[in-house]
Design an enzyme around this catalytic site. Sequence first.
Site, PDB file in Angstrom:
ATOM      1  CG  ASP A  40      -1.826  -1.151   1.330  1.00 23.44           C
ATOM      2  OD1 ASP A  40      -2.135  -1.715   0.272  1.00 23.44           O
ATOM      3  OD2 ASP A  40      -2.226  -1.499   2.451  1.00 23.44           O
TER       4      ASP A  40
HETATM    5  N1  URA Z   1      -1.084  -5.978   3.926  1.00 26.16           N
HETATM    6  C1  URA Z   1      -1.606  -4.723   3.953  1.00 26.16           C
HETATM    7  O1  URA Z   1      -2.643  -4.497   4.542  1.00 26.16           O
HETATM    8  N2  URA Z   1      -0.945  -3.747   3.303  1.00 26.16           N
HETATM    9  C2  URA Z   1       0.232  -3.944   2.659  1.00 26.16           C
HETATM   10  O2  URA Z   1       0.802  -3.000   2.111  1.00 26.16           O
HETATM   11  C3  URA Z   1       0.762  -5.239   2.655  1.00 26.16           C
HETATM   12  C4  URA Z   1       0.090  -6.235   3.288  1.00 26.16           C
END
Ligand code: URA
Length: 230
Positions: free
Chosen positions: A101
């Site tokens: 993310d």
């Molecule tokens: N899980 C998440 O919620 N976000 C990420 O960036 C990676 C794994």
Amino acid sequence: MRLDKYICKSTELTRSEAKRSLKYGSIKVNGAVVKNAAFQVKEQDNVLLNDRELTPIGLRYIMMHKPADTICSNVDEALPSLLNLIEVEKWTELHIAGRLDADTTGLVLITDDGQWSHNVISPNKSCQKTYHVWLAEPIVENVKEQFEQGVQLNNEKELTRPAKLEILSEKEAMLSITEGKYHQVKRMFAAVGNKVVRLHREKIGNITLDEELEPGQWRYLTNDEVDQFH
Ligand code: URA
């Protein structure tokens, strides 16, 4: 490899520009002008473009320490793509093996080898990813067991696969999972009534984020690191 492909792989030329340079007689193979785009180049052949020797770029395997506020995409959107931070030739051919993310930091693997990245991200390969997680609320007692047994995420048919939680302090833990569902870590903690406030990926398989890399820095993987996913 076909000569036109060989030229593209070793220069910034597009396929049609490569064909044009062939047509104009700018390419020599072992000292002789070759105009046939389909000519098969062998490993020991010497290929020149206007007397400059051409060597194709091999497959590349990179680890990056992703900074926050960058996105794992090949194009900039609301935030810049982390590929902007990699100044190598033909960077548009690179892709990210396992996205994070925008607000997540840490280890990202980047390559132009599609089979290799498939081995990293395919759910069938069960590659373990380890995240350092900071939480809004204290971790309640049975979360470790719940994650081991699998939790139900919103809009998913099946429980999550068994995951390993190592509690570091009241609101901090390491979580290892073998899947990569959308926002998986955040949704897993939401499923047990908590909220992730910061997330950092430490490890993918046996590849650990190099401590020497500051956010935004990258390095090529070592042969041993690359071989783990071959
Ligand atoms: N899980 C998440 O919620 N976000 C990420 O960036 C990676 C794994």
